[in-house]
Every structure is written in structure tokens, then in C-alpha cells.
Design an enzyme around this catalytic site. Structure first.
Site, short mmCIF file in Angstrom:
data_model
loop_
_atom_site.label_atom_id
_atom_site.label_comp_id
_atom_site.label_asym_id
_atom_site.label_seq_id
_atom_site.Cartn_x
_atom_site.Cartn_y
_atom_site.Cartn_z
N GLY A 44 -6.54 -27.63 -2.38
CA GLY A 44 -6.34 -28.70 -1.67
C GLY A 44 -6.71 -29.24 -0.75
N HIS A 443 5.95 -11.21 29.48
CA HIS A 443 5.15 -11.88 30.84
C HIS A 443 3.77 -11.18 31.05
CE1 HIS A 443 4.61 -12.66 35.28
NE2 HIS A 443 4.80 -11.62 35.06
C1 LIG Z 1 -8.80 -34.24 8.90
C2 LIG Z 1 -6.93 -33.81 8.75
C3 LIG Z 1 -6.78 -32.97 9.83
C4 LIG Z 1 -5.19 -31.80 9.27
N1 LIG Z 1 -5.22 -30.99 10.19
C5 LIG Z 1 -3.38 -30.49 9.22
C6 LIG Z 1 -3.02 -28.94 10.05
O1 LIG Z 1 -4.25 -28.68 10.78
N2 LIG Z 1 -2.07 -29.36 10.03
C7 LIG Z 1 -1.20 -29.16 8.90
O2 LIG Z 1 -0.18 -29.14 8.87
N3 LIG Z 1 -1.59 -30.36 8.32
C8 LIG Z 1 -3.13 -30.83 8.47
N4 LIG Z 1 -3.19 -32.10 7.47
C9 LIG Z 1 -2.82 -32.49 6.43
C10 LIG Z 1 -2.13 -32.30 5.32
O3 LIG Z 1 -4.26 -31.46 5.50
C11 LIG Z 1 -2.02 -32.60 4.08
O4 LIG Z 1 -0.66 -32.56 4.25
C12 LIG Z 1 -2.02 -31.76 2.70
O5 LIG Z 1 -2.99 -31.17 2.55
C13 LIG Z 1 -1.37 -31.87 2.04
O6 LIG Z 1 -1.46 -31.15 0.98
P1 LIG Z 1 -0.76 -31.48 -0.66
O7 LIG Z 1 -0.78 -29.87 -1.32
O8 LIG Z 1 0.22 -33.00 -0.59
O9 LIG Z 1 -1.84 -32.38 -1.61
P2 LIG Z 1 -3.84 -31.91 -0.72
O10 LIG Z 1 -3.59 -30.39 -0.57
O11 LIG Z 1 -4.03 -33.21 -0.30
O12 LIG Z 1 -3.73 -31.67 -2.95
C14 LIG Z 1 -4.26 -32.32 -3.49
C15 LIG Z 1 -4.97 -32.40 -5.36
O13 LIG Z 1 -5.25 -33.30 -6.00
C16 LIG Z 1 -6.05 -33.36 -6.28
N5 LIG Z 1 -5.71 -34.55 -7.42
C17 LIG Z 1 -4.98 -35.60 -7.12
N6 LIG Z 1 -5.05 -36.04 -7.63
C18 LIG Z 1 -5.19 -35.68 -8.95
C19 LIG Z 1 -5.07 -36.26 -10.56
N7 LIG Z 1 -4.97 -37.14 -10.58
N8 LIG Z 1 -5.28 -34.72 -11.38
C20 LIG Z 1 -5.58 -33.71 -11.03
N9 LIG Z 1 -5.79 -33.44 -9.46
C21 LIG Z 1 -5.52 -34.29 -9.20
C22 LIG Z 1 -6.82 -33.54 -5.34
O14 LIG Z 1 -7.93 -33.06 -5.72
C23 LIG Z 1 -6.20 -32.11 -4.77
O15 LIG Z 1 -6.72 -31.33 -4.33
C24 LIG Z 1 -4.61 -32.91 8.12
C25 LIG Z 1 -4.94 -33.35 7.24
C26 LIG Z 1 -6.27 -34.15 7.66
C27 LIG Z 1 -6.76 -35.45 7.30
#
Ligand SMILES: Cc1cc2nc3c(=O)[nH]c(=O)nc-3n(C[C@H](O)[C@H](O)[C@H](O)COP(=O)(O)OP(=O)(O)OC[C@H]3O[C@@H](n4cnc5c(N)ncnc54)[C@H](O)[C@@H]3O)c2cc1C
Ligand SMILES: NC(=O)c1ccc[n+]([C@@H]2O[C@H](COP(=O)([O-])OP(=O)(O)OC[C@H]3O[C@@H](n4cnc5c(N)ncnc54)[C@H](O)[C@@H]3O)[C@@H](O)[C@H]2O)c1
Length: 459
Positions: A44, A443
Site C-alpha cells: 500500500g 529521567h
Molecule cells: C505523503 C504522505 C505521508 C503520510 N504519512 C503518514 C504517516 O506518517 N503516518 C500515517 O499513519 N499515515 C500517513 N499517511 C497516510 C497513510 O499513507 C494512509 O492513511 C494509508 O496508507 C492508507 O492505507 P489504506 O490501507 O487505506 O490504503 P493504501 O495503503 O493506500 O492501499 C490501497 C491500495 O489499493 C490499490 N487499489 C486501489 N484501487 C484498486 C482497485 N480497483 N483494484 C485493485 N487495487 C486497487 C492501490 O494501488 C493501493 O496499493 C501519509 C500519506 C501521505 C500522502
């Protein structure tokens, strides 16, 4: 191994919830298919384009700021950090892939999934289309950048957080549109690398999710570090030039034209559900496009659940992971763990130093009718912390004056992302200010300042 097109469970998206859920279901004897549309996204966004790569850059930036030096030396360190980040990301992606690909009960399918109806999915792969029948389906498709309708955002010098992570050449000047999590993390890390940064924010309220007192100190500190803010900014256009980008912005009716090497658009993220054909399955979304669920993360369609950014307003990896716990409790357990029993969700902006909080801001507490007592420690109140090579700019406690129960803890200090997790546990246990005041902490640390903070509540 020959895989069946009939499975007990289909998981769409290889996000933060997908991996543990697939393992749990398969370990329980179910056949599981995990469908991921990009071979660059196993694990992800967190692993590949978000939390981990960006935090590696945040860390490298802090080290670079400590080392100092002229811009060319910083640019070299930036490039080295990007290369290191790319190597680490590839390794992590492979590790994530293997966890499911090597599991005998799980098939990882490279393809994009969409619903045909409640129990059937169409999966488009490089080899053609495949139809899967799944007794249960779990959506974990994450989110994608939400771009405002500003002309010129398709320019070659304009990036989102995802495309920016591949930039190896440190810009001398950067304009960031959006002062949220992404905007401030990149503003801070760029500033640490010596980049001249301007942040443009449409609203006039700076960091509205943070306590107002903390937000004021954060802004002052960022400005002291040379980061410029334009609040109430209406970005009208970005024009691309060979040498630089030009950003046309209006503040209070006064138009300015600012040039820069790079523009980052960080104006929020929306659920990635457009390709899912949710209507065919009867899965409803709300006005923001987020999937509607109940407290078990069940969608409006039978036997379909949704987790993570696709379904929750709080877009964090640990919230997505917790979505796995909720769904596993519903499907494999007694269903007692739900959104309602989750407890307080902490959050953190990984600036330098970081900003974190859990619970209510002072305003939220007052708006909810609490009789509020507060305490703050400023940098002057924590003289020991700099001696440890650390920074602590502000700590704030928000307490219910009538019961002494702690309602919120706000931290702007080194270690805040760690300390806030401790505070979360205290809040979930309905801790009082006296509990924080009297807790025995090591501490000399930043954490022990909590003793002093809570000792001064209401004084
Ligand atoms: C720059 C940045 C920094 C971040 N830093 C942090 C942090 O430090 N700490 C934190 O907790 N959160 C952070 N976040 C937020 C965090 O990245 C997201 O909340 C988290 O990754 C979401 O996870 P998820 O399981 O919802 O989906 P994701 O991890 O986004 O996974 C979704 C997956 O589904 C796939 N997909 C989508 N549609 C389809 C489809 N129709 N068919 C097949 N596959 C599909 C995508 O390719 C993807 O791989 C950050 C976000 C950004 C943008
Ligand atoms: N440390 C972390 O946990 C972390 C880090 C990065 C991202 N994230 C997650 O990713 C999500 C997306 O981050 P984000 O920073 O893109 O969103 P965000 O919602 O945090 O911030 C977006 C900002 O852009 C502003 N904005 C919107 N339209 C604008 C416009 N046209 N001009 C100027 N400003 C505009 C908004 O007012 C807001 O302040 C966050 O909600 C967060 O949950 C988390």
C-alpha cells in the site's frame, strides 16, 4: 498452483489492512484473493509512497540541518537520501509481497478490480479479464490526491506527494499549496535541507485540527525558520516556464506572481473508489465520496466491508490497520471491537520538531460544554530539554475541571509521536490530571515533562 475463481474472501487493494486481514482469514482456513492494481504498491501507500519514504526524508533532513553547510552540500545529501529511500522502499515492498504471495491460502492477483454485483468482481489483468466470485469482499483501496481546479496543475514542475518522492534534485525554491499534514511535513523537511519555502493555504485558520495555542506557536516557529505563509490564498493559476514555475495567487484581492523551481499540491486526499463500480454492488458513498459503513465497517451492501482511507475520515495507516482489527472481530470473532470501542485516535505531523495530539482541543472541549482547566509548558518552562539535544516548544493539557479527567494532550516537541501514544492509553483509561502528574517516568526525558505539565493544571 491452480487458483480458483471462487473464493471465500476477496480483498481489493493491498493496503495497510489487507495484509493482516488476508493472513487472519487464510489462517482460519478460508481461501483468499488479494487484488492489487500496481506492482509498485504491494504493502500500500504507507510503504511505497507515503509514511515510510516521507519519514526517511524527514529524518535525513533533520540530520542535514544539524550538519549545515552550503546549498550544494545539502543538495548532495538530499539526493543520497532519495536513493537510500528508494532502496529501502523496494526492499519493504518485496517483503510485503512475500508475506501474502508465500502464504498457501492466499492468491495475490495483479489487476484492477471492480464490482459486477454483490458477489462478483471483474479483475482486469495484463493477461485479460478474470471474474471472481467471493462470498465476502473487503475494500481497502486507499485514497488519491484531491486536486483543486487550478489551471496549470498538469505542468512539469507541479507535483503531488507521490510524484515528489521521485525528485532527486533539491529545488532552491518551492511553493506548497495546502498547509495540512503533507504540506507542513514537506515544508519542514525542505526548510531543513535549505530550500526557500512558501506555503499557500486557502483558509485563514492555520492548522484548524490542532489546538489554537499550539497552532500559533507552530506558525511562529516555522516563520522563524524562514518558511513563508500566505493564508487566505486563492491560487489562480500555475504557469510553467522552462526555467521555473510561476504561481499566480490572490490574497485579500491583491494579486501576486511568485516564481519557484517546484510546486507541491497538498490539498487533501479522497477515497480511491472511482474504478470500483460500487453502485453495481449497492455500496453507498457519502457526499465526500467516502464509503459509508456502520461501526463494524460493514458497507451498505451485504457481505462487503470497507477499511482505511476509502472508508474513514481519519486517513492514517494505523487507522487502516485498526480497520483490520474491527473487521476481523466482526468476521472471525464476536464483533465486540468496533469503531465505538476504538478509543482515542492520536495524530502527528512529522515536522521538526513534530506536532502531536490526542483528545480534544481547548475549543472543542468548551464547545462540548466542559468546564475546562488547562496548563501549558513553554520552551522556557522546560530548560533541561535542550541540554539533552532535544527541542520542546510547547506542551498543553486540556482537563475537565469538574472531574479532573484529562480531555486532551497537545505536544510540540521532540519525541511527540512516541509520547502521544502513551497519552492515548491514559485517555482511554479515563485518566485524571493527577494520574499524569504522579506517573513515574524515566529521567532525563521529554516524557517526564508531563509530570510538570499536569502539576500546573488550573494554576
Ligand atoms: C505523503 C504522505 C505521508 C503520510 N504519512 C503518514 C504517516 O506518517 N503516518 C500515517 O499513519 N499515515 C500517513 N499517511 C497516510 C497513510 O499513507 C494512509 O492513511 C494509508 O496508507 C492508507 O492505507 P489504506 O490501507 O487505506 O490504503 P493504501 O495503503 O493506500 O492501499 C490501497 C491500495 O489499493 C490499490 N487499489 C486501489 N484501487 C484498486 C482497485 N480497483 N483494484 C485493485 N487495487 C486497487 C492501490 O494501488 C493501493 O496499493 C501519509 C500519506 C501521505 C500522502
Ligand atoms: N503524519 C501523518 O499521519 C500524515 C502525513 C501525511 C498525510 N497524512 C494523511 O493524508 C491526508 C492528506 O494530507 P493533505 O496534507 O493532502 O491533506 P490535509 O487535509 O491535511 O490538508 C490539506 C490542506 O489544503 C488546504 N487546501 C485545500 N484546497 C486548497 C486550495 N485550493 N488552495 C490552498 N489550500 C487548499 C486545506 O484547507 C488543508 O489545510 C491527511 O488528511 C492525513 O490524514 C497523514
Amino acid at each position: 498452483m491452480e487458483h480458483s475463481n471462487q473464493v471465500d474472501a476477496a480483498i481489493i487493494g493491498y493496503g495497510a489492512a489487507a495484509k493482516p486481514l488476508a493472513v487472519a482469514l487464510a489462517d482460519a482456513g478460508q481461501t483468499v484473493a488479494v487484488i492489487e492494481r500496481s506492482h509498485k504498491m504491494y504493502g500500500g501507500a504507507c510503504v511505497n509512497t507515503a509514511c515510510l519514504p516521507s519519514k526517511m526524508l524527514v529524518h535525513a533532513a533533520e540530520v542535514s540541518a544539524f550538519e549545515g553547510g552550503e546549498f550544494p552540500a545539502r543538495a548532495e545529501r538530499f539526493q543520497a537520501a532519495v536513493n537510500l529511500k528508494n532502496q529501502a522502499t523496494s526492499r519493504l515492498r518485496e517483503r510485503n509481497y512475500r508475506v501474502l504471495a508465500d502464504h498457501p491460502g492466499v492468491e495475490v492477483i495483479d489487476g484492477e478490480a471492480s464490482f459486477i454485483d454483490t458477489t462478483h468482481l471483474r479483475v482486469r489483468t495484463d493477461e485479460g479479464e478474470r471474474t471472481l466470485e467471493a462470498t465476502r469482499t473487503f475494500i481497502d483501496t486507499g485514497s488519491e490526491p484531491k486536486l483543486p481546479p487550478i489551471p496549470g496543475l498538469d505542468g512539469s514542475r507541479v507535483y503531488t506527494s507521490e510524484s515528489l518522492l521521485d525528485v532527486e534534485v533539491l529545488p532552491e525554491t518551492a511553493i506548497i499549496i495546502g498547509a495540512g499534514y503533507v504540506g507542513l511535513e514537506f515544508a519542514s523537511l525542505f526548510a531543513d535541507f535549505g530550500v526557500d519555502v512558501t506555503v499557500m493555504q486557502s483558509g485563514t485558520d492555520f492548522l484548524p485540527r490542532e489546538d489554537a495555542e499550539v497552532a500559533r506557536v507552530v506558525r511562529a516557529n516555522f516563520e522563524q525558520r524562514g518558511i513563508h505563509f500566505m493564508l487566505g490564498a486563492n491560487v489562480k493559476a500555475v504557469e510553467d516556464d522552462v526555467a521555473e514555475a510561476l504561481v499566480v495567487v490572490d490574497v485579500d484581492g491583491k494579486e501576486s506572481r511568485l516564481t519557484c523551481d517546484l510546486v507541491l499540491v497538498a490539498t487533501g486526499r479522497r477515497a480511491a473508489v472511482d474504478h470500483l463500480n460500487l453502485e453495481a454492488a449497492g455500496v453507498r458513498t457519502d457526499e465526500r465520496g467516502t464509503i459509508v459503513t456502520d461501526e463494524h465497517l460493514r458497507t451498505t451492501a451485504p457481505n462487503i466491508w470497507a477499511m482505511g482511507d476509502a472508508a474513514e475520515a481519519q486517513q492514517f495507516t494505523y487507522v487502516s490497520y485498526d480497520g483490520y482489527r474491527i473487521v476481523a472481530s466482526d468476521v472471525l470473532g464476536d464483533g465486540s471491537y468496533t469503531l465505538a470501542t476504538r478509543g482515542a485516535v492520536p495524530s502527528c505531523i512529522f515536522a521538526d520538531p513534530p506536532i502531536a495530539h490526542v483528545g480534544l482541543t481547548e475549543k472543542e472541549a468548551r464547545d462540548q460544554g466542559f468546564e475546562v482547566a488547562t496548563a501549558t509548558l513553554t520552551a522556557d518552562d522546560m530548560p533541561k530539554v535542550p541540554l539533552l539535544g532535544k527541542e520542546a516548544l510547547l506542551m498543553k493539557a486540556v482537563v475537565d475541571a469538574s472531574t479532573d479527567r484529562v480531555l486532551g494532550v497537545h505536544l510540540y516537541c521532540t519525541g511527540a509521536p512516541e509520547i502521544v501514544n502513551l497519552a492515548k492509553r491514559f485517555l482511554d483509561d479515563n485518566a485524571t490530571a493527577a494520574d499524569f502528574r504522579d506517573a513515574v517516568f524515566t529521567h532525563p526525558t521529554v516524557t517526564e515533562e508531563l509530570n510538570n505539565l499536569f502539576a500546573s493544571v488550573g494554576k
